[in-house]
Structure formats: structure tokens, C-alpha cells
Design a protein around this motif. Structure first.
Motif, PDB file in Angstrom:
ATOM      1  N   GLY A  21     -96.132 -54.960 -54.764  1.00 17.25           N
ATOM      2  CA  GLY A  21     -95.424 -54.997 -53.891  1.00 17.25           C
ATOM      3  C   GLY A  21     -93.859 -54.692 -54.422  1.00 17.25           C
ATOM      4  O   GLY A  21     -93.349 -55.277 -55.291  1.00 17.25           O
ATOM      5  N   GLU A  22     -93.412 -53.286 -53.922  1.00 15.58           N
ATOM      6  CA  GLU A  22     -91.963 -53.010 -54.594  1.00 15.58           C
ATOM      7  C   GLU A  22     -91.010 -53.065 -53.610  1.00 15.58           C
ATOM      8  O   GLU A  22     -91.061 -52.528 -52.323  1.00 15.58           O
ATOM      9  N   THR A  23     -89.756 -53.637 -53.999  1.00 18.42           N
ATOM     10  CA  THR A  23     -88.723 -53.957 -52.958  1.00 18.42           C
ATOM     11  C   THR A  23     -87.380 -53.596 -53.787  1.00 18.42           C
ATOM     12  O   THR A  23     -86.311 -54.148 -53.995  1.00 18.42           O
ATOM     13  N   PRO A  24     -87.477 -52.136 -54.296  1.00 15.76           N
ATOM     14  CA  PRO A  24     -86.189 -51.666 -55.278  1.00 15.76           C
ATOM     15  C   PRO A  24     -84.992 -51.588 -54.389  1.00 15.76           C
ATOM     16  O   PRO A  24     -84.029 -51.545 -55.161  1.00 15.76           O
ATOM     17  N   SER A  25     -85.188 -51.798 -53.087  1.00 18.34           N
ATOM     18  CA  SER A  25     -83.871 -51.539 -52.228  1.00 18.34           C
ATOM     19  C   SER A  25     -82.934 -52.708 -52.551  1.00 18.34           C
ATOM     20  O   SER A  25     -81.928 -52.717 -52.428  1.00 18.34           O
ATOM     21  N   ARG A  26     -83.512 -53.928 -53.032  1.00 23.05           N
ATOM     22  CA  ARG A  26     -82.811 -54.988 -53.269  1.00 23.05           C
ATOM     23  C   ARG A  26     -81.868 -54.628 -54.540  1.00 23.05           C
ATOM     24  O   ARG A  26     -80.808 -55.566 -54.804  1.00 23.05           O
ATOM     25  N   ALA A  27     -82.173 -53.665 -55.149  1.00 16.64           N
ATOM     26  CA  ALA A  27     -81.424 -53.474 -56.379  1.00 16.64           C
ATOM     27  C   ALA A  27     -80.437 -52.154 -56.369  1.00 16.64           C
ATOM     28  O   ALA A  27     -79.881 -51.665 -57.211  1.00 16.64           O
ATOM     29  N   VAL A  28     -80.195 -51.751 -54.932  1.00 14.76           N
ATOM     30  CA  VAL A  28     -79.264 -50.819 -54.719  1.00 14.76           C
ATOM     31  C   VAL A  28     -77.918 -51.273 -54.648  1.00 14.76           C
ATOM     32  O   VAL A  28     -77.507 -52.141 -53.563  1.00 14.76           O
ATOM     33  N   ARG A  29     -76.936 -50.540 -55.255  1.00 17.08           N
ATOM     34  CA  ARG A  29     -75.508 -50.974 -55.105  1.00 17.08           C
ATOM     35  C   ARG A  29     -74.955 -50.340 -54.140  1.00 17.08           C
ATOM     36  O   ARG A  29     -74.540 -48.716 -53.897  1.00 17.08           O
ATOM     37  N   HIS A  30     -74.728 -50.873 -52.971  1.00  7.65           N
ATOM     38  CA  HIS A  30     -73.735 -50.149 -51.835  1.00  7.65           C
ATOM     39  C   HIS A  30     -72.332 -50.335 -51.904  1.00  7.65           C
ATOM     40  O   HIS A  30     -71.642 -49.633 -50.933  1.00  7.65           O
ATOM     41  N   ASP A  31     -71.848 -50.855 -52.593  1.00  6.00           N
ATOM     42  CA  ASP A  31     -70.347 -50.800 -52.993  1.00  6.00           C
ATOM     43  C   ASP A  31     -69.874 -50.638 -54.585  1.00  6.00           C
ATOM     44  O   ASP A  31     -69.068 -51.360 -54.956  1.00  6.00           O
ATOM     45  N   PRO A  32     -70.171 -49.375 -54.973  1.00  2.59           N
ATOM     46  CA  PRO A  32     -69.907 -49.262 -56.212  1.00  2.59           C
ATOM     47  C   PRO A  32     -68.240 -48.972 -56.257  1.00  2.59           C
ATOM     48  O   PRO A  32     -67.498 -48.403 -55.498  1.00  2.59           O
ATOM     49  N   PRO A  33     -67.688 -49.801 -57.299  1.00  2.06           N
ATOM     50  CA  PRO A  33     -66.045 -49.735 -57.191  1.00  2.06           C
ATOM     51  C   PRO A  33     -65.504 -48.435 -57.613  1.00  2.06           C
ATOM     52  O   PRO A  33     -64.062 -48.186 -57.145  1.00  2.06           O
ATOM     53  N   GLY A  34     -66.215 -47.492 -57.887  1.00  5.14           N
ATOM     54  CA  GLY A  34     -65.378 -46.148 -58.479  1.00  5.14           C
ATOM     55  C   GLY A  34     -66.443 -45.037 -58.513  1.00  5.14           C
ATOM     56  O   GLY A  34     -67.700 -45.246 -58.424  1.00  5.14           O
ATOM     57  N   LEU A  35     -65.952 -43.732 -58.827  1.00  5.73           N
ATOM     58  CA  LEU A  35     -66.943 -42.518 -58.893  1.00  5.73           C
ATOM     59  C   LEU A  35     -67.559 -42.617 -60.086  1.00  5.73           C
ATOM     60  O   LEU A  35     -68.986 -42.348 -60.033  1.00  5.73           O
ATOM     61  N   ASP A  36     -67.289 -43.311 -61.158  1.00  8.32           N
ATOM     62  CA  ASP A  36     -68.397 -43.509 -62.336  1.00  8.32           C
ATOM     63  C   ASP A  36     -69.334 -44.268 -62.059  1.00  8.32           C
ATOM     64  O   ASP A  36     -70.512 -44.393 -62.387  1.00  8.32           O
ATOM     65  N   ASP A  37     -69.113 -45.555 -61.347  1.00  7.79           N
ATOM     66  CA  ASP A  37     -70.083 -46.587 -61.099  1.00  7.79           C
ATOM     67  C   ASP A  37     -71.044 -45.822 -60.050  1.00  7.79           C
ATOM     68  O   ASP A  37     -72.099 -46.073 -60.116  1.00  7.79           O
ATOM     69  N   PHE A  38     -70.552 -45.072 -59.053  1.00  9.66           N
ATOM     70  CA  PHE A  38     -71.417 -44.231 -58.120  1.00  9.66           C
ATOM     71  C   PHE A  38     -72.319 -43.561 -58.843  1.00  9.66           C
ATOM     72  O   PHE A  38     -73.605 -43.497 -58.526  1.00  9.66           O
ATOM     73  N   ARG A  39     -71.974 -42.767 -59.686  1.00 12.06           N
ATOM     74  CA  ARG A  39     -72.895 -42.200 -60.280  1.00 12.06           C
ATOM     75  C   ARG A  39     -73.694 -42.845 -61.271  1.00 12.06           C
ATOM     76  O   ARG A  39     -75.040 -42.374 -61.505  1.00 12.06           O
ATOM     77  N   ALA A  40     -73.182 -43.888 -62.054  1.00 14.29           N
ATOM     78  CA  ALA A  40     -74.431 -44.730 -62.722  1.00 14.29           C
ATOM     79  C   ALA A  40     -75.428 -45.300 -61.924  1.00 14.29           C
ATOM     80  O   ALA A  40     -76.582 -45.610 -62.368  1.00 14.29           O
TER      81      ALA A  40
END
Length: 343
Positions: free
Chosen positions: A156-175
Motif C-alpha cells: 500500500g503506497e501513499t507517497p502523496s503524504r511526502a509531497v511538499r506543497h509549500d517549498p519556501p524557495g526555488l532551490d527547495d522546489f527543485r529539491a
């Protein structure tokens, strides 16, 4: 070579897949809605179509707040058991094999087992996106060793729980970008001795020097607490480069060992992260397009449930004697192949 115990007629015991099931949650997150969510949470000016252009993923399934890894596994398990003609009490080994889990402790296998009403020996197997094929391999080995009679392997996979919807900046968005490929799903198979066919070959290759390329750091002894560590972080380009370097050797070995051409295989089921990566895999390996089962555009990267879902989708087209090759790719990193002949 694994030594095999003998069957009643003196021949080697063969272990095959006799039931398959899968489960998709009803919730859908399309790529445009995801873009709007991340743009609003981060304040970044993300252009329309950015996720679909980069990944080829149009949508992914998302579990509801009251749906867990065990929920999806249980639903898939009930389907697999019914198709195999068994009930929960007919199995004596239950393996929950997933990158996701309900709890740090106890093993999620116990949560699934309690929901099913089974009394089997229950345990978890975790190895990123290769968890499910590792679970199949372990169950097969225990049956061959005489430690189990009939096994149920679930994910049972729920990786959507580990998605960051509010990265604080462009570098974090890329990471965190690799996490935007994730979708949720469950899958299950029943394994037991069969008279012919079955799992003919298993191969693995592991390159653990790359374990830092991507993952979820939270929940272990290094980072037991802290929200920052509960999100998936990784370098998708680096991970792709690693798999391109090591991913073909296991395929070459299994084909050579079994004297196989691609045309000898009814289907080739491969873990799918993005459409461009799947296209690159086909280019490097030479797998004909008509042998693949493409799920990533509509489901995204469903982690270890990928191969189980693909197997469920083709089960009605398979005939006895057909051969199917399962190809797992997992962070850590590892590659795994399972060659199965339909009984």
C-alpha cells in the motif's frame, strides 16, 4: 543457484502467482491542480503545464485522509484472494512490502492482517520502490524452504503524504520536485506451489554508495522528529543517471541465462517514474514498445505498487506458458528482475 525441495511426484517445487489484485483510491490530483496548489503554497510563479511537460504525468491518485497504506493494501489483498479462490485463513504468510507504512512500529503487516482476519505469520519488507518484488522473492524463498505453504504479498503506497506543497524557495522546489510525480495505490499477489511455470528466475543488483541520492529522511534514528524531514527530497537527474549506468546489466543477465529475446516475453513490466525516463529505459534496453504496460501518465509514480498494478491490468490477456518479466528500480539504489511463467 537455489536448491529446491521436491514435490510429491519427485520434481522440484515451483512457486507461481495464482491471484492478483490492485486498488486505486478515488481521489485524483491532476497536474494543473497540483501546480496551482504548489504555486499558492510557495509563492513561486510556476508556469502552466510545468509538471506535465517535465514528467509526462497528467494526473495521479491521492488517498483520502482516512485512507492509509494498510487500507489500500487490504483492499487489493481481498481482490487477489478472491481471484485465487481463497479466504484470509487460507494463507500462512503475509508480507507487507512497501516503501510506505502506517506506523514506525508495529509492522504494518499486522494492521493489514487484523483488517483481513488472517492468522498468518506477518512481517514487513521495505526497500523503496523495489519493496514489492523483494516481498515476492522472500515469499517464494520461504515456500521453497518449506516455511510457508501459501503467501499473500501486499503493498500500500501513499507517497502523496511526502509531497511538499509549500517549498519556501526555488532551490527547495527543485529539491522536492521528484515528489511531484507521486501517486497512491495498492497491489497484492498470492503465491503458492504450482505444477508448471511459476517464477523461473530472480536477479538483483545493488549499488548502495548511491543511497543519498533521494529519499525521506524522517522517522529513523537520524531524524526521528521534524516536519522538514518528512518530505521526499532527491536529485531526479542524478538518480536517472545512476539507473542508466547500472540498470541494463541485470536485464542482460536474465535474458542470457534464460536464452530470451524480447519477443519471447509476453510483457515487460517496469517501474515507472516519469514518461521521459520510461522512454529512455526503452531506448537503452531495446524493449519493444508493445511489450510495455504504460501507467505513469495517468497514475504517476506509485512506488512499489507500480508492477502489481501493471500485472493486474494484463492478467486477463495472459495464457499458460506466457512469460512476463518484472523490472524493479529502487532508491538506495537497487535493480531487480523477476521472470514469471504463467501456470
Amino acid at each position: 543457484m537455489h536448491s529446491q525441495r521436491s514435490s510429491a511426484d519427485g520434481g522440484p517445487v515451483r512457486v507461481g502467482i495464482t491471484g492478483v489484485g490492485s486498488c486505486l483510491p478515488d481521489g485524483v490530483m491532476d497536474s494543473e491542480r497540483l501546480r496551482r496548489t504548489v504555486a499558492a503554497g510557495s509563492g513561486l510563479p510556476l508556469p502552466r503545464g510545468v509538471f506535465e511537460r517535465a514528467t509526462g504525468i497528467r494526473a495521479r491518485r491521492v488517498a483520502a485522509p482516512d485512507e492509509y497504506a494498510s487500507t489500500l493494501a487490504e483492499r487489493a489483498a481481498r481482490v487477489a484472494l478472491e481471484r485465487a479462490g481463497y479466504g484470509p485463513l487460507d494463507i500462512d504468510l503475509l508480507v507487507f512490502a512497501s516503501a510506505s507504512r502506517d506506523l514506525a512500529e508495529p509492522a504494518t503487516a499486522h494492521v493489514v492482517q487484523a483488517a483481513l482476519g488472517s492468522r498468518a505469520h506477518a512481517l514487513d519488507v521495505t526497500n523503496a520502490c523495489n519493496s514489492f518484488v523483494n516481498g515476492v522473492d522472500l515469499a517464494r524463498a520461504m515456500i521453497l524452504a518449506g516455511r510457508a505453504r501459501r503467501a499473500l504479498v501486499v503493498t500500500g503506497e501513499t507517497p502523496s503524504r511526502a509531497v511538499r506543497h509549500d517549498p519556501p524557495g526555488l532551490d527547495d522546489f527543485r529539491a522536492h520536485f521528484a515528489g511531484y510525480t507521486f501517486g497512491d495505490a495498492g497491489a497484492a499477489v498470492v503465491l503458492e506451489p504450482v505444477a508448471r511455470g511459476g517464477i523461473l528466475d530472480v536477479d538483483t543488483e545493488t549499488h548502495s554508495e548511491h543511497w543519498r541520492v533521494g529519499g525521506i529522511a524522517g522517522g529513523g534514528s537520524r531524524h526521528p522528529r521534524g516536519d522538514e524531514h518528512t518530505y521526499f527530497r532527491g536529485d531526479g537527474h542524478e538518480l536517472r543517471e545512476v539507473f542508466e549506468k547500472i540498470g541494463t546489466s541485470a536485464l542482460d543477465r536474465v535474458r542470457h541465462r534464460n536464452g530470451l529475446e524480447w519477443t519471447d516475453l509476453r510483457r515487460v513490466l517496469v517501474h515507472q517514474v516519469t514518461v521521459p525516463y520510461l522512454e529512455r529505459f526503452a531506448e537503452l534496453t531495446g524493449v519493444p514498445e508493445d511489450r510495455l504496460v504504460v501507467t505513469v501518465p495517468e497514475l504517476g509514480n506509485v512506488a512499489s505498487a507500480t508492477l502489481g498494478i501493471q500485472l493486474d491490468r494484463i492478467r486477463d490477456e495472459l495464457d499458460p506458458g506466457d512469460r512476463v518479466l518484472l523490472v524493479g528500480l529502487g532508491g538506495g539504489v537497487s535493480v531487480m528482475t523477476v521472470l514469471w511463467e504463467v501456470s
